[in-house]
Write an enzyme that holds these catalytic residues in place. Structure first.
Site, short mmCIF file in Angstrom:
data_model
loop_
_atom_site.label_atom_id
_atom_site.label_comp_id
_atom_site.label_asym_id
_atom_site.label_seq_id
_atom_site.Cartn_x
_atom_site.Cartn_y
_atom_site.Cartn_z
N THR A 1 28.29 32.93 -10.55
CA THR A 1 27.88 34.04 -9.08
C THR A 1 28.02 35.50 -9.49
O THR A 1 28.21 36.09 -8.33
CB THR A 1 29.09 33.11 -7.95
OG1 THR A 1 30.06 33.55 -8.31
CG2 THR A 1 28.14 31.73 -7.53
N GLU A 2 28.22 35.64 -10.96
CA GLU A 2 28.48 36.80 -11.33
C GLU A 2 27.56 38.12 -10.10
O GLU A 2 28.17 39.35 -9.36
CB GLU A 2 28.18 37.75 -12.62
CG GLU A 2 29.47 36.62 -13.34
CD GLU A 2 29.35 35.22 -13.60
OE1 GLU A 2 30.27 35.06 -14.51
OE2 GLU A 2 28.21 35.09 -12.92
N LEU A 3 26.88 37.49 -10.12
CA LEU A 3 25.61 39.23 -9.21
C LEU A 3 25.54 39.01 -7.80
O LEU A 3 25.79 40.07 -7.33
CB LEU A 3 24.32 38.40 -9.76
CG LEU A 3 23.85 39.04 -10.85
CD1 LEU A 3 22.52 38.50 -10.93
CD2 LEU A 3 24.16 39.99 -11.71
N VAL B 1 28.89 39.01 -6.80
CA VAL B 1 29.73 39.86 -7.40
C VAL B 1 29.80 41.57 -6.91
O VAL B 1 30.15 42.13 -6.71
CB VAL B 1 30.87 39.98 -7.84
CG1 VAL B 1 31.90 40.67 -7.73
CG2 VAL B 1 31.70 37.91 -7.14
#
Length: 252
Positions: free
Chosen positions: A129-131, A133
């Site tokens: 889910t980094e993107l 953030v």
């Protein structure tokens, strides 16, 4: 402070993340993971099981620490994060993830760095889910995901940042099997033992062959890419987005 509990199941070292409620990854956890894996190898462990607490494998990067520490903290944390991923990925014997619960963002990368993944069938979502953030993946993380899941699936896994549970995680190939909550760890230990029964030199060489193109890209490109990733994470707009995510999503 101990952030990882170490146990032995015969020739298999069991490393249990025990770092707060979410097993969030900070500099201390990353450095200890590297040290514990080195100790396992030097101590003659033929395989490793990496696990977490009930209902939580790891929620990924400790964004509250990032928001509080800013660029100075990121300078030490981001290299430690990549080193921790590489320590799991590069362990010469089999490494099995007992995904006892949620494995999100960096937690999902940790699971991907293992050779096999066994997920709690009742409680646990996995996804990168980094993107969501607003920050990019370090090169090491992306190459580990590429090795585990293939280049073709990377856009679908990363761009939307979705997470998957149970049968959907299995059908998408994010995990290798499902197990009841109280069977996740025993099944992972059993799998690690079975893989460790392969002659060690043959296993080590085959694993290195599989990893070679990804290790080569990391070796050639990490320095430049890490510098760029640090600049993006440290930018005022990125830190503001992280602070907003912490406030609205994590309640911090």
């Amino acid at each position: 402070m101990t952030t990882i509990e170490v146990d032995k199941a015969g020739d298999v070292a069991v490393l249990k993340l025990a770092h707060g409620k979410a097993n969030a990854m900070d500099t201390e956890l990353c450095r200890e993971l590297v040290a514990r894996l080195e100790e396992a190898e030097l101590g003659g462990a033929k395989g490793v099981v990496l696990t977490g607490r009930d209902g939580m494998f790891s929620a990924g990067v400790d964004l509250k620490r990032v928001a509080a520490g800013g660029p100075a903290y990121l300078r030490e944390f981001l290299p430690a994060l990549s080193d921790a991923f590489l320590a799991v990925f590069g362990f010469p014997g089999p490494v099995v993830a007992a995904v006892t619960g949620h494995a999100i963002a960096g937690g999902a990368v940790l699971a991907a760095a293992c050779d096999r993944r066994i997920l709690n069938e009742r409680q646990g979502r996995i996804g990168v889910t980094e993107l969501l953030v607003g920050v990019p993946f370090p090169l090491v993380a992306l190459e580990i995901l590429r090795c585990a899941y293939g280049t073709e699936r990377l856009p679908g896994l990363t761009f939307l940042g979705e997470t998957y549970a149970g049968g959907e995680a299995l059908s998408r190939g994010l995990v290798d099997e499902l197990a009841a909550p109280d069977e996740v760890l025993p099944r992972a230990i059993e799998t690690a033992r079975r893989l460790a029964a392969v002659p060690s030199d043959a296993f080590r060489h085959t694993k290195a062959q599989i990893h070679r193109p990804f290790d080569e890209r990391i070796g050639e490109q990490r320095a430049g890419d890490d510098a760029h990733v640090e600049r993006v994470w440290s930018a005022p707009s990125s830190l503001a987005a992280i602070e907003e995510y912490v406030r609205t999503t994590l309640g911090g």
